[in-house]
Design a protein around this motif. Sequence first.
Motif, PDB file in Angstrom:
ATOM      1  N   VAL A 174      -8.423  -9.510  -3.669  1.00  0.00           N
ATOM      2  CA  VAL A 174      -9.165  -9.989  -2.512  1.00  0.00           C
ATOM      3  C   VAL A 174      -8.131  -9.884  -1.535  1.00  0.00           C
ATOM      4  O   VAL A 174      -7.194 -10.950  -1.700  1.00  0.00           O
ATOM      5  CB  VAL A 174     -10.547 -10.869  -2.752  1.00  0.00           C
ATOM      6  N   GLU A 175      -7.823  -9.442  -0.390  1.00  0.00           N
ATOM      7  CA  GLU A 175      -7.216  -9.892   0.881  1.00  0.00           C
ATOM      8  C   GLU A 175      -7.759 -11.456   0.633  1.00  0.00           C
ATOM      9  O   GLU A 175      -9.051 -12.056   1.419  1.00  0.00           O
ATOM     10  CB  GLU A 175      -7.410  -9.310   2.486  1.00  0.00           C
TER      11      GLU A 175
ATOM     12  N   PHE B 293      -2.354 -11.328  -1.179  1.00  0.00           N
ATOM     13  CA  PHE B 293      -3.646 -11.096  -1.612  1.00  0.00           C
ATOM     14  C   PHE B 293      -3.930 -12.270  -2.777  1.00  0.00           C
ATOM     15  O   PHE B 293      -3.239 -12.494  -3.433  1.00  0.00           O
ATOM     16  CB  PHE B 293      -3.304  -9.315  -2.652  1.00  0.00           C
ATOM     17  N   GLY B 294      -5.068 -11.885  -3.924  1.00  0.00           N
ATOM     18  CA  GLY B 294      -5.222 -13.235  -4.962  1.00  0.00           C
ATOM     19  C   GLY B 294      -5.875 -12.419  -5.885  1.00  0.00           C
ATOM     20  O   GLY B 294      -7.374 -11.237  -5.100  1.00  0.00           O
ATOM     21  N   GLN B 295      -6.677 -12.472  -7.443  1.00  0.00           N
ATOM     22  CA  GLN B 295      -7.867 -12.326  -8.064  1.00  0.00           C
ATOM     23  C   GLN B 295      -7.667 -13.723  -8.593  1.00  0.00           C
ATOM     24  O   GLN B 295      -6.701 -13.990  -8.940  1.00  0.00           O
ATOM     25  CB  GLN B 295      -7.515 -11.021  -8.566  1.00  0.00           C
TER      26      GLN B 295
ATOM     27  N   ARG C  41      -6.455  -2.204   9.482  1.00  0.00           N
ATOM     28  CA  ARG C  41      -6.101  -3.073   8.034  1.00  0.00           C
ATOM     29  C   ARG C  41      -5.143  -2.373   7.355  1.00  0.00           C
ATOM     30  O   ARG C  41      -5.342  -0.839   8.063  1.00  0.00           O
ATOM     31  CB  ARG C  41      -7.538  -2.797   6.719  1.00  0.00           C
ATOM     32  N   THR C  42      -4.070  -2.921   6.636  1.00  0.00           N
ATOM     33  CA  THR C  42      -2.664  -2.468   6.273  1.00  0.00           C
ATOM     34  C   THR C  42      -3.068  -1.135   4.726  1.00  0.00           C
ATOM     35  O   THR C  42      -4.309  -2.494   4.558  1.00  0.00           O
ATOM     36  CB  THR C  42      -2.246  -2.979   6.407  1.00  0.00           C
ATOM     37  N   ARG C  43      -2.991  -0.763   3.705  1.00  0.00           N
ATOM     38  CA  ARG C  43      -3.368  -0.652   2.467  1.00  0.00           C
ATOM     39  C   ARG C  43      -1.890  -1.796   1.994  1.00  0.00           C
ATOM     40  O   ARG C  43      -1.480  -2.217   2.674  1.00  0.00           O
ATOM     41  CB  ARG C  43      -2.179   0.967   2.075  1.00  0.00           C
ATOM     42  N   ALA C  44      -2.844  -2.419   0.531  1.00  0.00           N
ATOM     43  CA  ALA C  44      -2.418  -3.611   0.171  1.00  0.00           C
ATOM     44  C   ALA C  44      -0.426  -2.793  -0.316  1.00  0.00           C
ATOM     45  O   ALA C  44       0.243  -4.244   0.067  1.00  0.00           O
ATOM     46  CB  ALA C  44      -3.524  -3.490  -0.820  1.00  0.00           C
ATOM     47  N   VAL C  45      -0.742  -1.568  -1.344  1.00  0.00           N
ATOM     48  CA  VAL C  45       0.275  -1.775  -1.649  1.00  0.00           C
ATOM     49  C   VAL C  45       1.067   0.116  -0.973  1.00  0.00           C
ATOM     50  O   VAL C  45       0.366   0.149  -0.822  1.00  0.00           O
ATOM     51  CB  VAL C  45       0.895  -1.477  -3.577  1.00  0.00           C
TER      52      VAL C  45
END
Length: 535
Positions: free
Chosen positions: A289-290, A498-500, A531-535
Amino acid sequence: MGLQFPAARRRAAGREGVLAAASSALLAAPDADAVRRVAAAAIAELLGLEVPAGEPLTGEELVPPEARRALGILRAQAALALDRAELAAELGRRSSIDPLTGLANRAAFSGRLRETLATLDPHGPAPALLLLDLDDFKTINDSLGHSSGDEVLRVVAERLRGCLEPGDLAARLGGDEFAVPAVADEAEAVARGEQMAAILRTPVTVSGREVLARASVGVRLARGGDEDPERLLRDADMAMYAAKTAGRAGVRVFDTAMHTRAVQRLDFEAALRRAVIRQQFTVRYQPVVELAGGHLAGLEALVRWDHPERGLVMPGEFVGLAEDTGLIVPIGRWVLHAACQAARDWQRRFPLQPPPFLSVNLSVRQLQQPDLLEDVAGALDASGLDPGDLVLEITESVLASDQQAMLERLAGLRAIGVHLAIDDFGTGYSSLAYLKNLPVDTLKLAKPFVDGLLRGAEEAALTNAILRIADLLGLQVIAEGIEQPPQAQELQRLGCRFGQGFHFARPLDQFAVEALLFAEQGRRHAPARTRTRAV
Protein backbone atom coordinates in the motif's frame (compact mmCIF):
# COMPACT_ATOMS: atom_id res chain seq x y z
CA MET A 1 60.81 -64.45 1.48
CA GLY A 2 63.73 -66.55 0.13
CA LEU A 3 64.82 -69.67 -1.75
CA GLN A 4 65.86 -72.94 -0.14
CA PHE A 5 68.49 -74.94 -2.11
CA PRO A 6 69.66 -78.17 -0.33
CA ALA A 7 73.11 -79.34 -1.34
CA ALA A 8 71.85 -82.50 -3.02
CA ARG A 9 69.41 -80.53 -5.10
CA ARG A 10 72.10 -78.01 -5.99
CA ARG A 11 74.32 -80.70 -7.37
CA ALA A 12 71.48 -82.19 -9.43
CA ALA A 13 69.73 -79.10 -10.69
CA GLY A 14 72.64 -77.09 -12.00
CA ARG A 15 72.59 -73.45 -12.92
CA GLU A 16 69.56 -73.67 -15.28
CA GLY A 17 67.43 -75.10 -12.52
CA VAL A 18 68.52 -72.33 -10.13
CA LEU A 19 67.65 -69.65 -12.69
CA ALA A 20 64.21 -71.17 -13.33
CA ALA A 21 63.43 -71.37 -9.61
CA ALA A 22 64.74 -67.84 -9.03
CA SER A 23 62.65 -66.48 -11.92
CA SER A 24 59.45 -67.93 -10.41
CA ALA A 25 60.33 -66.64 -6.97
CA LEU A 26 61.09 -63.15 -8.31
CA LEU A 27 57.72 -63.02 -10.08
CA ALA A 28 56.00 -63.92 -6.81
CA ALA A 29 57.97 -61.41 -4.69
CA PRO A 30 55.43 -58.97 -3.15
CA ASP A 31 57.80 -56.01 -2.67
CA ALA A 32 61.33 -54.71 -3.24
CA ASP A 33 62.71 -56.21 -0.02
CA ALA A 34 61.48 -59.64 -1.02
CA VAL A 35 63.10 -59.25 -4.46
CA ARG A 36 66.43 -58.46 -2.85
CA ARG A 37 66.25 -61.48 -0.54
CA VAL A 38 65.41 -63.81 -3.43
CA ALA A 39 68.24 -62.41 -5.55
CA ALA A 40 70.78 -62.74 -2.72
CA ALA A 41 69.81 -66.36 -2.08
CA ALA A 42 69.93 -67.22 -5.78
CA ILE A 43 73.34 -65.62 -6.30
CA ALA A 44 74.74 -67.47 -3.33
CA GLU A 45 73.31 -70.68 -4.78
CA LEU A 46 74.90 -70.06 -8.18
CA LEU A 47 78.28 -69.36 -6.64
CA GLY A 48 78.12 -72.11 -4.08
CA LEU A 49 78.52 -69.62 -1.26
CA GLU A 50 76.99 -69.23 2.14
CA VAL A 51 76.38 -65.47 2.30
CA PRO A 52 75.82 -64.17 5.87
CA ALA A 53 72.77 -61.91 6.29
CA GLY A 54 73.62 -58.29 5.59
CA GLU A 55 77.00 -59.09 3.96
CA PRO A 56 77.68 -57.78 0.44
CA LEU A 57 77.68 -60.33 -2.35
CA THR A 58 80.99 -61.38 -3.81
CA GLY A 59 82.54 -59.17 -6.49
CA GLU A 60 82.55 -59.93 -10.19
CA GLU A 61 86.24 -60.89 -10.15
CA LEU A 62 85.49 -63.81 -7.80
CA VAL A 63 82.79 -65.27 -10.04
CA PRO A 64 83.91 -68.31 -12.00
CA PRO A 65 83.71 -67.72 -15.79
CA GLU A 66 81.18 -70.52 -16.28
CA ALA A 67 78.77 -68.83 -13.79
CA ARG A 68 78.98 -65.29 -15.15
CA ARG A 69 76.34 -65.68 -17.87
CA ALA A 70 73.84 -67.18 -15.41
CA LEU A 71 74.65 -64.45 -12.92
CA GLY A 72 73.98 -61.77 -15.56
CA ILE A 73 70.65 -63.33 -16.39
CA LEU A 74 69.73 -63.43 -12.70
CA ARG A 75 70.70 -59.80 -12.18
CA ALA A 76 68.58 -58.73 -15.17
CA GLN A 77 65.65 -60.68 -13.77
CA ALA A 78 66.14 -59.08 -10.37
CA ALA A 79 66.30 -55.58 -11.88
CA LEU A 80 63.01 -56.14 -13.71
CA ALA A 81 61.43 -57.53 -10.56
CA LEU A 82 62.61 -54.49 -8.58
CA ASP A 83 61.12 -52.11 -11.15
CA ARG A 84 57.85 -54.02 -11.06
CA ALA A 85 57.76 -54.02 -7.24
CA GLU A 86 58.46 -50.28 -7.04
CA LEU A 87 55.80 -49.54 -9.66
CA ALA A 88 53.29 -51.65 -7.74
CA ALA A 89 54.18 -49.80 -4.53
CA GLU A 90 53.70 -46.44 -6.25
CA LEU A 91 50.36 -47.48 -7.74
CA GLY A 92 49.27 -48.72 -4.33
CA ARG A 93 50.25 -45.42 -2.77
CA ARG A 94 48.40 -43.44 -5.42
CA SER A 95 45.31 -45.60 -5.09
CA SER A 96 45.02 -44.53 -1.45
CA ILE A 97 45.77 -40.80 -1.86
CA ASP A 98 43.50 -37.98 -3.00
CA PRO A 99 45.50 -36.39 -5.84
CA LEU A 100 44.22 -32.85 -5.20
CA THR A 101 44.92 -32.52 -1.47
CA GLY A 102 47.39 -35.31 -0.70
CA LEU A 103 45.10 -36.59 2.05
CA ALA A 104 43.87 -40.16 2.18
CA ASN A 105 41.04 -40.90 -0.24
CA ARG A 106 37.71 -42.53 0.51
CA ALA A 107 39.01 -46.09 -0.07
CA ALA A 108 41.93 -45.65 2.33
CA PHE A 109 39.66 -43.98 4.87
CA SER A 110 37.14 -46.84 4.71
CA GLY A 111 39.94 -49.38 5.18
CA ARG A 112 41.32 -47.57 8.22
CA LEU A 113 37.85 -47.23 9.72
CA ARG A 114 37.15 -50.95 9.26
CA GLU A 115 40.47 -51.85 10.90
CA THR A 116 39.72 -49.54 13.83
CA LEU A 117 36.27 -51.04 14.34
CA ALA A 118 37.58 -54.60 14.03
CA THR A 119 40.07 -54.02 16.85
CA LEU A 120 37.65 -52.06 19.02
CA ASP A 121 38.16 -52.75 22.73
CA PRO A 122 34.71 -52.81 24.36
CA HIS A 123 36.27 -51.60 27.60
CA GLY A 124 38.54 -48.94 26.07
CA PRO A 125 38.03 -45.55 24.39
CA ALA A 126 35.49 -45.60 21.56
CA PRO A 127 36.47 -44.44 18.08
CA ALA A 128 34.85 -41.22 16.95
CA LEU A 129 34.24 -40.18 13.35
CA LEU A 130 34.41 -36.45 12.55
CA LEU A 131 32.84 -35.47 9.22
CA LEU A 132 33.44 -31.95 7.88
CA ASP A 133 31.62 -30.27 5.02
CA LEU A 134 32.44 -26.75 3.82
CA ASP A 135 29.67 -24.17 4.02
CA ASP A 136 28.77 -22.33 0.79
CA PHE A 137 31.58 -23.98 -1.17
CA LYS A 138 29.38 -23.97 -4.28
CA THR A 139 29.30 -20.18 -4.12
CA ILE A 140 33.12 -20.11 -4.16
CA ASN A 141 33.23 -22.41 -7.18
CA ASP A 142 30.52 -20.52 -9.03
CA SER A 143 31.87 -17.05 -8.33
CA LEU A 144 35.65 -17.56 -8.52
CA GLY A 145 35.94 -20.68 -10.67
CA HIS A 146 36.89 -24.29 -10.02
CA SER A 147 40.65 -23.63 -9.94
CA SER A 148 40.12 -21.25 -7.02
CA GLY A 149 37.83 -23.81 -5.42
CA ASP A 150 40.60 -26.41 -5.72
CA GLU A 151 43.05 -24.03 -4.04
CA VAL A 152 40.60 -23.58 -1.15
CA LEU A 153 40.38 -27.37 -0.78
CA ARG A 154 44.18 -27.63 -0.66
CA VAL A 155 44.38 -24.96 2.05
CA VAL A 156 41.64 -26.72 4.04
CA ALA A 157 43.56 -30.00 3.77
CA GLU A 158 46.75 -28.37 5.04
CA ARG A 159 44.93 -26.85 7.99
CA LEU A 160 43.38 -30.21 8.85
CA ARG A 161 46.83 -31.82 8.86
CA GLY A 162 47.84 -29.32 11.52
CA CYS A 163 45.00 -30.58 13.75
CA LEU A 164 45.95 -34.25 13.60
CA GLU A 165 47.21 -36.28 16.53
CA PRO A 166 49.91 -38.95 16.01
CA GLY A 167 48.35 -41.89 14.20
CA ASP A 168 45.36 -39.89 12.93
CA LEU A 169 44.30 -40.08 9.30
CA ALA A 170 42.60 -37.17 7.54
CA ALA A 171 40.75 -38.01 4.35
CA ARG A 172 38.95 -36.18 1.58
CA LEU A 173 35.88 -38.25 0.83
CA GLY A 174 34.94 -36.26 -2.27
CA GLY A 175 33.87 -32.75 -3.24
CA ASP A 176 34.20 -30.52 -0.18
CA GLU A 177 33.71 -33.31 2.36
CA PHE A 178 36.50 -34.38 4.73
CA ALA A 179 36.72 -36.98 7.51
CA VAL A 180 38.96 -37.67 10.48
CA PRO A 181 38.53 -40.91 12.45
CA ALA A 182 39.91 -40.62 15.98
CA VAL A 183 39.89 -42.43 19.30
CA ALA A 184 38.22 -40.10 21.79
CA ASP A 185 35.27 -39.78 24.10
CA GLU A 186 32.43 -37.40 23.27
CA ALA A 187 33.95 -34.37 25.00
CA GLU A 188 37.31 -34.86 23.27
CA ALA A 189 35.68 -35.45 19.88
CA VAL A 190 33.58 -32.29 20.19
CA ALA A 191 36.64 -30.30 21.30
CA ARG A 192 38.59 -31.52 18.28
CA GLY A 193 35.68 -30.75 15.97
CA GLU A 194 35.45 -27.24 17.39
CA GLN A 195 39.20 -26.80 16.95
CA MET A 196 38.94 -27.78 13.29
CA ALA A 197 35.91 -25.55 12.72
CA ALA A 198 37.71 -22.62 14.40
CA ILE A 199 40.86 -23.02 12.28
CA LEU A 200 38.78 -23.06 9.11
CA ARG A 201 37.04 -19.79 10.02
CA THR A 202 40.20 -17.90 9.08
CA PRO A 203 39.72 -16.47 5.56
CA VAL A 204 41.60 -18.02 2.64
CA THR A 205 43.14 -15.75 0.00
CA VAL A 206 42.61 -17.03 -3.54
CA SER A 207 42.64 -15.13 -6.81
CA GLY A 208 43.43 -11.96 -4.87
CA ARG A 209 40.30 -12.26 -2.73
CA GLU A 210 39.63 -13.34 0.79
CA VAL A 211 36.99 -16.07 1.01
CA LEU A 212 35.60 -17.95 3.97
CA ALA A 213 35.96 -21.72 3.94
CA ARG A 214 34.02 -22.41 7.11
CA ALA A 215 32.93 -25.96 7.85
CA SER A 216 30.13 -27.67 9.72
CA VAL A 217 31.22 -30.76 11.66
CA GLY A 218 29.24 -33.89 12.47
CA VAL A 219 30.47 -36.30 15.16
CA ARG A 220 29.50 -39.94 15.47
CA LEU A 221 30.80 -42.11 18.32
CA ALA A 222 31.14 -45.89 17.84
CA ARG A 223 29.39 -47.46 20.82
CA GLY A 224 29.55 -51.18 20.14
CA GLY A 225 31.45 -53.97 18.45
CA ASP A 226 28.89 -54.42 15.66
CA GLU A 227 29.23 -50.92 14.25
CA ASP A 228 29.24 -50.66 10.45
CA PRO A 229 31.47 -48.06 8.69
CA GLU A 230 28.73 -47.05 6.28
CA ARG A 231 26.30 -46.51 9.14
CA LEU A 232 28.89 -44.41 10.97
CA LEU A 233 29.32 -42.25 7.87
CA ARG A 234 25.57 -41.92 7.38
CA ASP A 235 25.04 -40.89 11.00
CA ALA A 236 27.98 -38.45 10.97
CA ASP A 237 26.50 -36.93 7.82
CA MET A 238 23.16 -36.42 9.62
CA ALA A 239 24.95 -34.72 12.50
CA MET A 240 26.85 -32.52 10.05
CA TYR A 241 23.60 -31.54 8.32
CA ALA A 242 22.13 -30.69 11.75
CA ALA A 243 25.13 -28.44 12.39
CA LYS A 244 24.47 -26.65 9.08
CA THR A 245 20.79 -26.11 9.79
CA ALA A 246 21.62 -24.87 13.30
CA GLY A 247 23.63 -21.97 11.93
CA ARG A 248 26.67 -23.42 10.14
CA ALA A 249 30.35 -23.50 11.16
CA GLY A 250 29.36 -25.48 14.26
CA VAL A 251 29.67 -29.00 15.68
CA ARG A 252 26.89 -31.47 16.40
CA VAL A 253 27.00 -34.99 17.85
CA PHE A 254 24.72 -37.62 16.34
CA ASP A 255 21.76 -38.85 18.36
CA THR A 256 18.97 -41.23 17.41
CA ALA A 257 16.49 -38.38 17.05
CA MET A 258 18.51 -37.18 14.05
CA HIS A 259 17.87 -40.48 12.29
CA THR A 260 14.17 -40.16 12.99
CA ARG A 261 14.19 -36.64 11.56
CA ALA A 262 16.16 -37.81 8.51
CA VAL A 263 13.55 -40.47 7.77
CA GLN A 264 10.81 -37.88 8.23
CA ARG A 265 12.67 -35.56 5.86
CA LEU A 266 12.81 -38.30 3.21
CA ASP A 267 9.09 -38.88 3.59
CA PHE A 268 8.45 -35.15 3.41
CA GLU A 269 10.59 -34.85 0.30
CA ALA A 270 8.67 -37.69 -1.36
CA ALA A 271 5.38 -35.95 -0.51
CA LEU A 272 6.72 -32.66 -1.89
CA ARG A 273 7.70 -34.37 -5.14
CA ARG A 274 4.18 -35.76 -5.44
CA ALA A 275 2.82 -32.28 -4.75
CA VAL A 276 4.83 -30.88 -7.65
CA ILE A 277 3.50 -33.57 -10.00
CA ARG A 278 -0.09 -33.05 -8.81
CA GLN A 279 0.26 -29.24 -8.52
CA GLN A 280 -0.91 -29.19 -4.92
CA PHE A 281 -0.05 -25.52 -4.49
CA THR A 282 -1.99 -22.32 -4.17
CA VAL A 283 -1.08 -18.65 -4.11
CA ARG A 284 -1.87 -16.04 -1.50
CA TYR A 285 -1.42 -12.32 -2.17
CA GLN A 286 -0.25 -9.73 0.35
CA PRO A 287 -1.13 -6.12 -0.49
CA VAL A 288 1.49 -3.40 -0.85
CA VAL A 289 0.00 0.00 0.00
CA GLU A 290 0.88 3.66 -0.31
CA LEU A 291 1.69 4.81 3.22
CA ALA A 292 0.34 8.29 2.60
CA GLY A 293 -3.24 7.35 1.75
CA GLY A 294 -3.52 3.60 2.12
CA HIS A 295 -4.24 3.06 -1.58
CA LEU A 296 -3.42 -0.35 -3.04
CA ALA A 297 -0.13 -0.23 -4.96
CA GLY A 298 0.60 -3.90 -5.61
CA LEU A 299 0.22 -7.53 -4.62
CA GLU A 300 3.01 -9.92 -3.63
CA ALA A 301 2.41 -13.56 -4.63
CA LEU A 302 3.22 -16.04 -1.85
CA VAL A 303 3.10 -19.79 -2.36
CA ARG A 304 1.34 -22.23 -0.04
CA TRP A 305 1.29 -26.03 -0.17
CA ASP A 306 -2.30 -27.26 -0.18
CA HIS A 307 -1.51 -30.55 1.55
CA PRO A 308 -4.29 -33.16 1.20
CA GLU A 309 -4.05 -34.11 4.91
CA ARG A 310 -2.44 -31.16 6.71
CA GLY A 311 -4.19 -28.36 4.89
CA LEU A 312 -2.20 -25.24 4.04
CA VAL A 313 1.52 -25.70 4.71
CA MET A 314 3.43 -22.43 5.09
CA PRO A 315 6.55 -21.83 2.94
CA GLY A 316 8.83 -21.86 5.97
CA GLU A 317 8.19 -25.60 6.25
CA PHE A 318 8.97 -26.62 2.69
CA VAL A 319 10.79 -23.91 0.72
CA GLY A 320 14.17 -24.78 2.27
CA LEU A 321 13.75 -28.42 1.28
CA ALA A 322 12.56 -27.37 -2.15
CA GLU A 323 15.72 -25.27 -2.56
CA ASP A 324 17.97 -28.15 -1.48
CA THR A 325 16.34 -30.64 -3.84
CA GLY A 326 15.83 -28.29 -6.80
CA LEU A 327 12.06 -28.68 -6.60
CA ILE A 328 11.83 -24.92 -6.10
CA VAL A 329 12.36 -24.52 -9.87
CA PRO A 330 9.09 -26.18 -10.99
CA ILE A 331 7.27 -24.73 -7.96
CA GLY A 332 8.51 -21.23 -8.75
CA ARG A 333 7.61 -21.64 -12.42
CA TRP A 334 4.07 -22.67 -11.49
CA VAL A 335 3.69 -19.70 -9.10
CA LEU A 336 4.93 -17.27 -11.76
CA HIS A 337 2.49 -18.51 -14.41
CA ALA A 338 -0.47 -18.76 -12.00
CA ALA A 339 0.12 -15.31 -10.49
CA CYS A 340 0.55 -13.61 -13.87
CA GLN A 341 -2.69 -15.16 -15.11
CA ALA A 342 -4.55 -14.09 -11.96
CA ALA A 343 -3.17 -10.54 -12.09
CA ARG A 344 -4.21 -10.09 -15.73
CA ASP A 345 -7.69 -11.47 -15.03
CA TRP A 346 -8.10 -8.98 -12.17
CA GLN A 347 -6.95 -6.14 -14.41
CA ARG A 348 -9.71 -6.95 -16.87
CA ARG A 349 -12.38 -7.16 -14.16
CA PHE A 350 -11.16 -4.23 -12.06
CA PRO A 351 -9.61 -1.71 -14.50
CA LEU A 352 -7.67 0.46 -12.05
CA GLN A 353 -5.29 3.11 -13.32
CA PRO A 354 -2.48 2.56 -12.77
CA PRO A 355 -3.05 -1.16 -12.17
CA PRO A 356 -1.52 -2.69 -9.02
CA PHE A 357 1.80 -4.32 -9.80
CA LEU A 358 2.36 -8.03 -9.26
CA SER A 359 5.42 -9.06 -7.23
CA VAL A 360 6.81 -12.63 -7.51
CA ASN A 361 9.82 -14.08 -5.70
CA LEU A 362 12.63 -15.72 -7.66
CA SER A 363 14.86 -18.22 -5.88
CA VAL A 364 18.59 -18.52 -6.46
CA ARG A 365 17.96 -21.87 -8.13
CA GLN A 366 15.57 -20.27 -10.61
CA LEU A 367 18.09 -17.56 -11.41
CA GLN A 368 20.65 -20.24 -12.21
CA GLN A 369 18.41 -21.77 -14.89
CA PRO A 370 19.57 -20.92 -18.43
CA ASP A 371 15.95 -20.78 -19.67
CA LEU A 372 14.76 -18.28 -17.02
CA LEU A 373 14.22 -15.44 -19.51
CA GLU A 374 12.14 -17.69 -21.75
CA ASP A 375 10.17 -18.80 -18.69
CA VAL A 376 9.33 -15.23 -17.66
CA ALA A 377 8.54 -14.15 -21.20
CA GLY A 378 6.34 -17.23 -21.62
CA ALA A 379 4.37 -16.42 -18.46
CA LEU A 380 3.83 -12.84 -19.66
CA ASP A 381 2.79 -13.93 -23.15
CA ALA A 382 0.43 -16.64 -21.90
CA SER A 383 -1.33 -14.29 -19.50
CA GLY A 384 -1.20 -11.09 -21.50
CA LEU A 385 0.26 -9.22 -18.51
CA ASP A 386 2.31 -6.15 -19.37
CA PRO A 387 6.00 -6.63 -18.36
CA GLY A 388 5.91 -3.27 -16.62
CA ASP A 389 3.31 -4.62 -14.19
CA LEU A 390 5.59 -7.45 -12.99
CA VAL A 391 8.19 -7.10 -10.23
CA LEU A 392 10.59 -10.00 -9.68
CA GLU A 393 12.10 -10.15 -6.19
CA ILE A 394 15.59 -11.57 -5.65
CA THR A 395 17.37 -12.15 -2.34
CA GLU A 396 20.60 -10.47 -1.32
CA SER A 397 22.42 -13.81 -1.35
CA VAL A 398 22.20 -13.68 -5.15
CA LEU A 399 24.32 -10.55 -5.02
CA ALA A 400 27.09 -12.24 -3.02
CA SER A 401 28.54 -13.71 -6.22
CA ASP A 402 29.22 -11.50 -9.21
CA GLN A 403 28.89 -14.30 -11.72
CA GLN A 404 28.78 -12.91 -15.20
CA ALA A 405 26.01 -15.30 -16.21
CA MET A 406 23.87 -14.19 -13.27
CA LEU A 407 24.40 -10.50 -13.99
CA GLU A 408 23.57 -11.01 -17.66
CA ARG A 409 20.41 -12.86 -16.67
CA LEU A 410 19.30 -9.97 -14.45
CA ALA A 411 20.05 -7.49 -17.22
CA GLY A 412 18.05 -9.66 -19.62
CA LEU A 413 15.05 -9.64 -17.29
CA ARG A 414 15.23 -5.86 -17.04
CA ALA A 415 15.55 -5.61 -20.82
CA ILE A 416 12.21 -7.33 -21.43
CA GLY A 417 10.56 -4.66 -19.28
CA VAL A 418 10.03 -6.27 -15.88
CA HIS A 419 11.11 -4.56 -12.66
CA LEU A 420 13.61 -6.05 -10.19
CA ALA A 421 13.54 -5.70 -6.42
CA ILE A 422 15.96 -6.82 -3.69
CA ASP A 423 14.00 -8.65 -1.02
CA ASP A 424 14.79 -8.40 2.72
CA PHE A 425 17.35 -5.68 2.06
CA GLY A 426 19.88 -5.18 4.85
CA THR A 427 20.03 -8.76 6.15
CA GLY A 428 22.41 -10.30 3.61
CA TYR A 429 25.41 -9.40 1.51
CA SER A 430 24.48 -6.14 -0.21
CA SER A 431 26.89 -3.32 -0.73
CA LEU A 432 26.61 0.11 -2.33
CA ALA A 433 28.63 -1.17 -5.30
CA TYR A 434 25.99 -3.81 -5.99
CA LEU A 435 23.17 -1.30 -5.68
CA LYS A 436 24.92 1.10 -8.03
CA ASN A 437 25.69 -1.45 -10.74
CA LEU A 438 22.78 -3.89 -10.68
CA PRO A 439 19.66 -3.31 -12.78
CA VAL A 440 17.33 -3.14 -9.75
CA ASP A 441 14.88 -0.35 -9.11
CA THR A 442 13.30 -1.30 -5.77
CA LEU A 443 14.53 -2.21 -2.29
CA LYS A 444 12.32 -4.09 0.13
CA LEU A 445 13.41 -2.91 3.56
CA ALA A 446 13.72 -5.93 5.86
CA LYS A 447 11.44 -6.24 8.88
CA PRO A 448 14.25 -5.85 11.49
CA PHE A 449 14.81 -2.28 10.31
CA VAL A 450 11.09 -1.56 10.53
CA ASP A 451 11.02 -2.98 14.06
CA GLY A 452 14.06 -0.89 14.95
CA LEU A 453 12.21 2.36 14.31
CA LEU A 454 10.56 2.17 17.72
CA ARG A 455 13.54 0.77 19.65
CA GLY A 456 15.66 3.86 19.96
CA ALA A 457 17.43 6.62 18.06
CA GLU A 458 20.42 4.52 16.99
CA GLU A 459 18.40 1.85 15.18
CA ALA A 460 16.03 4.44 13.74
CA ALA A 461 19.04 6.36 12.38
CA LEU A 462 20.21 3.21 10.52
CA THR A 463 16.80 2.80 8.88
CA ASN A 464 16.83 6.48 7.97
CA ALA A 465 20.29 6.11 6.41
CA ILE A 466 19.12 3.24 4.19
CA LEU A 467 16.19 5.32 3.01
CA ARG A 468 18.49 8.25 2.21
CA ILE A 469 20.88 6.02 0.25
CA ALA A 470 18.02 4.54 -1.74
CA ASP A 471 16.79 8.03 -2.53
CA LEU A 472 20.24 9.11 -3.74
CA LEU A 473 20.43 6.06 -6.00
CA GLY A 474 16.94 6.63 -7.35
CA LEU A 475 15.56 3.41 -5.86
CA GLN A 476 12.02 2.90 -4.66
CA VAL A 477 11.61 1.46 -1.14
CA ILE A 478 8.91 -0.89 0.14
CA ALA A 479 9.03 -1.45 3.90
CA GLU A 480 8.20 -5.04 4.91
CA GLY A 481 6.68 -6.40 8.10
CA ILE A 482 4.78 -3.31 9.26
CA GLU A 483 2.65 -4.45 12.18
CA GLN A 484 1.95 -1.27 14.19
CA PRO A 485 0.48 2.11 13.18
CA PRO A 486 3.46 4.06 14.67
CA GLN A 487 5.81 2.15 12.38
CA ALA A 488 3.81 3.16 9.31
CA GLN A 489 3.67 6.76 10.51
CA GLU A 490 7.41 6.98 11.16
CA LEU A 491 8.26 5.40 7.80
CA GLN A 492 6.03 7.89 6.04
CA ARG A 493 7.67 10.74 7.95
CA LEU A 494 11.10 9.50 6.82
CA GLY A 495 10.00 9.52 3.19
CA CYS A 496 9.26 5.83 2.62
CA ARG A 497 6.40 5.67 0.18
CA PHE A 498 5.23 2.04 0.25
CA GLY A 499 4.75 -0.64 2.85
CA GLN A 500 3.25 -4.04 3.54
CA GLY A 501 2.59 -6.10 6.61
CA PHE A 502 -0.08 -7.40 8.96
CA HIS A 503 -0.98 -3.82 9.92
CA PHE A 504 -2.56 -3.50 6.47
CA ALA A 505 -3.50 -7.07 5.59
CA ARG A 506 -2.37 -10.66 5.88
CA PRO A 507 -1.87 -12.68 2.68
CA LEU A 508 -5.27 -13.00 0.99
CA ASP A 509 -6.89 -15.72 -1.08
CA GLN A 510 -8.44 -15.04 -4.49
CA PHE A 511 -11.84 -14.00 -3.17
CA ALA A 512 -10.42 -11.62 -0.55
CA VAL A 513 -8.23 -10.02 -3.25
CA GLU A 514 -11.26 -9.47 -5.44
CA ALA A 515 -13.11 -7.83 -2.55
CA LEU A 516 -10.08 -5.61 -1.94
CA LEU A 517 -9.89 -4.63 -5.62
CA PHE A 518 -13.60 -3.84 -5.66
CA ALA A 519 -13.17 -1.59 -2.63
CA GLU A 520 -10.11 0.04 -4.18
CA GLN A 521 -12.09 0.73 -7.32
CA GLY A 522 -14.68 2.54 -5.24
CA ARG A 523 -11.99 4.60 -3.45
CA ARG A 524 -10.39 5.66 -6.71
CA HIS A 525 -13.72 6.83 -8.09
CA ALA A 526 -13.88 9.20 -5.16
CA PRO A 527 -12.68 12.83 -5.80
CA ALA A 528 -9.82 12.46 -8.24
CA ARG A 529 -6.17 13.03 -7.38
CA THR A 530 -3.02 12.50 -9.33
CA ARG A 531 -1.37 9.11 -8.74
CA THR A 532 1.84 7.68 -10.16
CA ARG A 533 2.98 4.12 -10.74
CA ALA A 534 4.60 2.44 -7.77
CA VAL A 535 7.59 0.99 -9.58
